[in-house]
Motif scaffolding. Structure first.
Motif, PDB file in Angstrom:
ATOM      1  N   VAL A  20       0.823  -1.117  -0.051  1.00  8.49           N
ATOM      2  CA  VAL A  20       0.241  -0.242  -0.072  1.00  8.49           C
ATOM      3  C   VAL A  20       0.769   1.030   0.103  1.00  8.49           C
ATOM      4  CG1 VAL A  20      -0.270   0.657   2.153  1.00  8.49           C
ATOM      5  CG2 VAL A  20      -1.966   0.767   1.059  1.00  8.49           C
ATOM      6  N   ALA A  21       2.248   1.257   0.441  1.00  3.60           N
ATOM      7  CA  ALA A  21       3.324   2.250   1.041  1.00  3.60           C
ATOM      8  C   ALA A  21       3.629   2.887  -0.838  1.00  3.60           C
ATOM      9  CB  ALA A  21       3.981   1.933   1.055  1.00  3.60           C
ATOM     10  N   GLY A  25       1.707   5.734  -2.097  1.00  9.64           N
ATOM     11  CA  GLY A  25       3.213   6.866  -2.439  1.00  9.64           C
ATOM     12  C   GLY A  25       2.897   7.428  -0.677  1.00  9.64           C
ATOM     13  N   LEU A  26       3.296   7.014   0.252  1.00 12.60           N
ATOM     14  CA  LEU A  26       3.363   6.613   1.268  1.00 12.60           C
ATOM     15  C   LEU A  26       5.034   7.554   1.530  1.00 12.60           C
ATOM     16  CD1 LEU A  26       1.524   4.496   3.568  1.00 12.60           C
ATOM     17  CD2 LEU A  26       0.467   6.664   2.160  1.00 12.60           C
ATOM     18  N   SER A  27       5.588   7.817   2.430  1.00 11.11           N
ATOM     19  CA  SER A  27       6.855   8.588   3.354  1.00 11.11           C
ATOM     20  C   SER A  27       7.127   7.630   4.351  1.00 11.11           C
ATOM     21  CB  SER A  27       6.625  10.006   3.592  1.00 11.11           C
ATOM     22  OG  SER A  27       6.086  10.109   4.346  1.00 11.11           O
ATOM     23  N   GLU A  28       7.884   7.792   4.568  1.00  9.36           N
ATOM     24  CA  GLU A  28       8.647   6.779   5.139  1.00  9.36           C
ATOM     25  C   GLU A  28       7.946   6.557   6.892  1.00  9.36           C
ATOM     26  OE1 GLU A  28      13.053   5.962   7.635  1.00  9.36           O
ATOM     27  OE2 GLU A  28      12.887   6.172   4.961  1.00  9.36           O
ATOM     28  N   GLU A  29       7.941   8.445   6.924  1.00  8.32           N
ATOM     29  CA  GLU A  29       7.187   8.754   8.446  1.00  8.32           C
ATOM     30  C   GLU A  29       5.949   8.160   8.539  1.00  8.32           C
ATOM     31  OE1 GLU A  29       6.521  12.411  10.774  1.00  8.32           O
ATOM     32  OE2 GLU A  29       7.263  13.063   8.561  1.00  8.32           O
ATOM     33  N   PHE A  74      -7.997   0.988  -2.549  1.00  8.16           N
ATOM     34  CA  PHE A  74      -7.392   0.428  -1.599  1.00  8.16           C
ATOM     35  C   PHE A  74      -8.172   0.810  -0.444  1.00  8.16           C
ATOM     36  CE2 PHE A  74      -3.085  -1.184  -3.547  1.00  8.16           C
ATOM     37  CZ  PHE A  74      -3.322  -2.558  -3.497  1.00  8.16           C
ATOM     38  N   VAL A  75      -9.192   0.399   0.762  1.00 11.81           N
ATOM     39  CA  VAL A  75      -9.892   1.083   1.665  1.00 11.81           C
ATOM     40  C   VAL A  75      -9.430   1.029   3.013  1.00 11.81           C
ATOM     41  CG1 VAL A  75     -11.814   1.604   2.328  1.00 11.81           C
ATOM     42  CG2 VAL A  75     -11.901   0.957  -0.111  1.00 11.81           C
ATOM     43  N   PRO A  76      -8.838   1.564   3.363  1.00 11.72           N
ATOM     44  CA  PRO A  76      -8.900   1.184   5.339  1.00 11.72           C
ATOM     45  C   PRO A  76     -10.098   1.680   5.835  1.00 11.72           C
ATOM     46  CG  PRO A  76      -7.345   3.507   4.484  1.00 11.72           C
ATOM     47  CD  PRO A  76      -8.126   2.867   3.420  1.00 11.72           C
TER      48      PRO A  76
END
Length: 419
Positions: A20-21, A25-29, A74-76
């Protein structure tokens, strides 16, 4: 990006997060926020509510296989209940190849209520309010110029006369377009600010000044064609429809039917930092709007034995303001959804509700709801029975061999492993 990932549930949490990251495009943080490595601090919690003493972590999972309005998502989902995420992901598979879910939205309209009492001539007062409509709307819009600059604001006025026990009350409905905000703070501010002007116009006394959570002008509809999950078993398909029809005609069943829908809906609402209580109250009130409590979904047989389903419910959902931006996990979960407007987010949530309901009815039409639920609940029960982390998979394996997932049975398995 595709939301169809084979055996996603068999992957480790770290592998799921990596998938999902990359997609979102999720950052490391942001990845550290989701994994819990960067914790939600007491100081952050203290800025959100009063008298903070701690935080309550809720598992955050990911529903897969969803295509909504032509877009894979994707659905959290934040929930403590086993089987919810598995159920919606399973149901979504049956709609994916037939086009997924399609949605429509009536608009981001909320209403505030201003109650006026002590009127000798309520009908006359009502007429005076309608004459002063433009003045009232302009005054309300002065309270939130930012919203007005985005094309929202107070757009209309409705006056209701309510026969109470000893008098006829007048209730002014301020109709407000809140755009991508849920809008509670905006409409409440307008209602409170307008009270003196309404008193001046009517000669009455204002009591309540607050929004209504029956967001009947903020309705979302979703539809899907589900491939026949029963194959040649026509009897099972008929049982599916019988289960639905009982909910359509019996409020005792409809209540549980709609609760299942809200298992999915509320999990996404919570994950995105929206108001779960407002959504729950609005949905159940909407189900009873005819005077009889009814189901929020409808099902029919389509072509080729497929099942076509629809859902209709009010969703006062926001993308700006409140915990949607102040809670780091909610903010990151919303980024995963990649919803650009509250309309898009609402469509995704309604689709989750429809999928959850389809999965529930499918289970009821075949093996029943409990077998699958207890199987997924077994990890919980193993931990409750005292199994060590490294023993849980073995406990589940033995329980599956025994084809029994009772708590007493799992306690016995744990006891034997540890003896």
């Amino acid at each position: 990006m595709t939301s169809r990932i084979s055996k996603f549930y068999q992957r480790s949490p770290e592998e799921r997060l990596e998938i999902v990251a990359e997609s979102a495009g999720l950052s490391e943080e942001e990845q550290k926020i989701l994994s819990g490595e960067k914790k939600f601090s007491l100081n952050q919690a203290d800025h959100m509510i009063e008298n903070v003493i701690g935080v309550l972590p809720i598992p955050l999972g990911l529903a897969v296989n969803f295509k909504v309005d032509g877009k894979d998502v994707f659905v959290p989902m934040a929930t403590e209940e086993p089987s919810v995420i598995a159920a919606v992901s399973h149901a979504a598979k049956y709609s994916y190849s037939t086009g997924g879910f399609h949605t429509s939205y009536s608009g981001s309209i909320m209403r505030a209520q201003v109650q006026v009492t002590g009127l000798k001539d309520p009908y006359f007062a009502s007429a005076k309010l309608y004459e002063a409509k433009e003045e009232l709307l302009a005054f309300c819009n002065e309270q939130d110029p930012t919203l007005v600059s985005f094309g929202g604001g107070a757009i209309d006025l409705e006056v209701k006369l309510i026969q109470a026990e000893h008098e006829k009350m007048l209730v002014v409905h301020l109709i407000v377009d809140t755009k991508d905000a849920m809008g509670a703070n905006t409409v409440n501010t307008m209602a409170e600010a307008s009270a003196p002007l309404i008193e001046k116009i009517t000669g009455g006394q204002v009591v309540l000044r607050i929004l209504s959570n029956l967001a009947d002008r903020r309705v979302v509809r979703a539809r899907a064609v589900f491939e026949n999950p029963f194959g040649e078993d026509r009897e099972a398909a008929d049982r599916f429809m019988y289960a639905y029809k009982l909910a359509a005609h019996d409020p005792y069943r409809a209540t549980t039917h709609n609760k299942g829908i809200m298992n999915g809906v509320t999990a996404v609402v919570l994950a995105t930092g929206n108001d779960t209580r407002a959504i729950e109250a609005g949905a159940h009130a909407y189900a009873a709007r005819s005077g009889k409590y009814e189901t929020l979904t409808r099902y029919e047989f389509g072509d080729n034995g497929n099942i076509v389903g629809t859902i209709e419910l009010p969703l006062a959902i926001g993308l700006v303001g409140g915990a949607t931006q102040s809670h780091p996990v909610a903010k990151t979960a919303t980024k995963i959804l990649n919803a650009q407007t509250s309309e898009e987010l609402s469509g995704i949530i309604a689709s989750i509700g429809l999928a959850q309901n389809f999965a529930g009815l499918k289970a009821l039409a075949t093996e029943g709801i409990q077998k699958g639920h207890m199987k997924l609940h077994a990890r919980n029960m193993a931990a409750m029975a005292g199994a060590k982390d490294e023993q849980i998979d073995e406990v589940i394996r033995i329980a599956a061999e025994n084809e029994s997932y009772t708590f007493d049975g799992i306690k016995e398995i744990v006891k034997n492993l540890q003896s």
